[in-house]
Design an enzyme around this catalytic site. Sequence first.
Site, PDB file in Angstrom:
ATOM      1  CD  GLU A 106      -2.611  -1.441   2.533  1.00 15.37           C
ATOM      2  OE1 GLU A 106      -2.601  -0.538   3.381  1.00 15.37           O
ATOM      3  OE2 GLU A 106      -3.220  -2.507   2.695  1.00 15.37           O
ATOM      4  CD  GLU A 133      -4.648  -8.018   2.052  1.00 15.19           C
ATOM      5  OE1 GLU A 133      -5.493  -7.267   2.572  1.00 15.19           O
ATOM      6  OE2 GLU A 133      -3.429  -7.801   2.121  1.00 15.19           O
TER       7      GLU A 133
HETATM    8  O1  G3I Z   1      -4.433  -8.762  19.241  1.00 15.53           O
HETATM    9  C1  G3I Z   1      -5.095  -7.602  19.790  1.00 15.53           C
HETATM   10  C2  G3I Z   1      -5.802  -7.970  21.037  1.00 15.53           C
HETATM   11  O2  G3I Z   1      -4.869  -8.371  22.012  1.00 15.53           O
HETATM   12  C3  G3I Z   1      -6.637  -6.773  21.515  1.00 15.53           C
HETATM   13  O3  G3I Z   1      -7.384  -7.120  22.624  1.00 15.53           O
HETATM   14  C4  G3I Z   1      -7.571  -6.297  20.403  1.00 15.53           C
HETATM   15  C5  G3I Z   1      -8.360  -5.042  20.786  1.00 15.53           C
HETATM   16  O4  G3I Z   1      -8.605  -4.230  19.678  1.00 15.53           O
HETATM   17  O5  G3I Z   1      -6.798  -5.979  19.288  1.00 15.53           O
HETATM   18  C6  G3I Z   1      -6.090  -7.093  18.759  1.00 15.53           C
HETATM   19  O6  G3I Z   1      -5.360  -6.693  17.668  1.00 15.53           O
HETATM   20  C7  G3I Z   1      -6.089  -6.430  16.476  1.00 15.53           C
HETATM   21  C8  G3I Z   1      -5.558  -7.345  15.392  1.00 15.53           C
HETATM   22  O7  G3I Z   1      -6.159  -7.027  14.164  1.00 15.53           O
HETATM   23  C9  G3I Z   1      -5.807  -8.826  15.695  1.00 15.53           C
HETATM   24  O8  G3I Z   1      -7.169  -9.079  15.758  1.00 15.53           O
HETATM   25  C10 G3I Z   1      -5.860  -4.982  16.095  1.00 15.53           C
HETATM   26  O9  G3I Z   1      -6.478  -4.134  17.034  1.00 15.53           O
HETATM   27  C11 G3I Z   1      -6.447  -4.714  14.716  1.00 15.53           C
HETATM   28  O10 G3I Z   1      -6.046  -3.411  14.282  1.00 15.53           O
HETATM   29  C12 G3I Z   1      -5.892  -5.720  13.724  1.00 15.53           C
HETATM   30  O11 G3I Z   1      -6.542  -5.490  12.495  1.00 15.53           O
HETATM   31  C13 G3I Z   1      -5.925  -6.069  11.356  1.00 15.53           C
HETATM   32  C14 G3I Z   1      -5.540  -4.958  10.366  1.00 15.53           C
HETATM   33  O12 G3I Z   1      -5.050  -5.520   9.169  1.00 15.53           O
HETATM   34  C15 G3I Z   1      -4.435  -4.092  10.951  1.00 15.53           C
HETATM   35  O13 G3I Z   1      -3.267  -4.824  11.112  1.00 15.53           O
HETATM   36  C16 G3I Z   1      -6.912  -7.008  10.712  1.00 15.53           C
HETATM   37  O14 G3I Z   1      -7.134  -8.123  11.582  1.00 15.53           O
HETATM   38  C17 G3I Z   1      -6.375  -7.495   9.365  1.00 15.53           C
HETATM   39  O15 G3I Z   1      -7.371  -8.234   8.715  1.00 15.53           O
HETATM   40  C18 G3I Z   1      -6.003  -6.308   8.510  1.00 15.53           C
HETATM   41  O16 G3I Z   1      -5.429  -6.800   7.319  1.00 15.53           O
HETATM   42  C19 G3I Z   1      -5.046  -5.809   6.345  1.00 15.53           C
HETATM   43  C20 G3I Z   1      -3.857  -6.360   5.594  1.00 15.53           C
HETATM   44  O17 G3I Z   1      -2.826  -6.688   6.485  1.00 15.53           O
HETATM   45  C21 G3I Z   1      -3.357  -5.348   4.544  1.00 15.53           C
HETATM   46  N1  G3I Z   1      -4.444  -4.959   3.654  1.00 15.53           N
HETATM   47  C22 G3I Z   1      -5.634  -4.485   4.293  1.00 15.53           C
HETATM   48  C23 G3I Z   1      -6.147  -5.503   5.317  1.00 15.53           C
HETATM   49  C24 G3I Z   1      -7.402  -5.024   5.965  1.00 15.53           C
HETATM   50  O18 G3I Z   1      -7.147  -3.880   6.719  1.00 15.53           O
END
Ligand code: G3I
Length: 382
Positions: free
Chosen positions: A163, A268
Amino acid sequence: MKVLTPILSLCLAFAIFSCSANKKEYEVKETSLKEALKDKFLIGTALNTNHIWGKDTAAIKIVTEQFNSIVAENCMKSMYIQPTEGEFYFKDADKFVEYGEQNNLYITGHTLIWHSQTPDWFFTDDKGKDVSREVLIERMKNHIKTVVSRYKGRIKGWDVVNEAILEDGSWRNSKFYKIIGEDFISLAFQFAHEADPDAELYYNDYNEWHAGKRDAIVKLVNSLKEKGLRIDGVGMQGHLGMDYPSLDEYRAAIDTYSSAGVKVLITELDVSALPSPRRDIGANIADTEAYRQEMNPYTNGLPDSISSAWNKRMGELFNLFIDNSDKIARVTMWGVTDGDSWKNNYPMPGRTDYPLLFDRQYKAKPVVKEIINKLKVKKSKK
Ligand code: G3I
């Protein structure tokens, strides 16, 4: 009759046994996406930590039966794998790779350099000021080399840069871009290649069908090639809606990337069944909106009409992929079941979305059978 009864019961038992044995085999064939698509492209899914550690057993059964390729949804992002400078946390990623190897799955690493989910220490010095270009390049190099070389020969392809380009084709003004300049991308590809010369290397982005972004990605691919760097593919993330993009827009993007001489990967895929606040909502995770009840209409299940429309849309996309399988190397779903999906919290938190191939009860949606049947019909016509 006394003699016949045991013989008859034996025959009956045998008939029941062979019937159920056939039925079992038949069902497995009927529901295996990887079997149906094996001559077309790899079919993959993203794994979260519940999958990786075997906690979600029903989802794991789907993964091993239906998919032949995996990617880590989160655990290889820099904020998780190197939360503090020089202190790497490999437990989840090691387990993910081990799981993939044990189940003979094609493993993709996600993602080395991304403006999002990079810990603050990466860009700042001990006074909280931005580091110099040299320091950031050194940190990038150390990060990429440490992670890629740990899984050398085991992870087959890497999303190297994620990105970096906006919809209008301009560079994203990320810290990597601001501090290093646009060559942070070529440096990242160079470091990844040096760490594992056999690994495939990809550039990965969302809203990849927007003409401005699409054409800029092609320019980037060409410039990496001109510099003699390895780039194997463009990852089209595929976070799509019910009415955007059009199939023609998506086909044009597939054609354009392919004609740049790289593999096309749908990396994705999910299709939101919910109303979208904007057509180009994409996946910029900073771009969230406050929850609005009217944007969350299906909390108790999808009405039949919406469910049919969703299955039709996903089926049309798979038809497009199958028709272009000479250009597409892999299609990866961004999660196993609807309950896992990040779309339940994006672009608004707390919604109930239905974007994946398996529902919250782990049941395959009708489109799964349709994809399988379509290919069976095609094969038997040959
Ligand atoms: O693991 C913590 C947990 O300990 C905590 O209690 C909880 C509270 O919010 O958060 C958890 O972490 C979250 C993590 O996902 C695991 O579930 C983060 O807040 C959350 O921001 C994170 O979101 C991920 C996001 O990327 C940011 O990294 C999504 O699961 C994931 O599907 C998404 O994937 C991205 C790709 O990497 C790149 N392209 C876009 C795509 C969608 O955004």
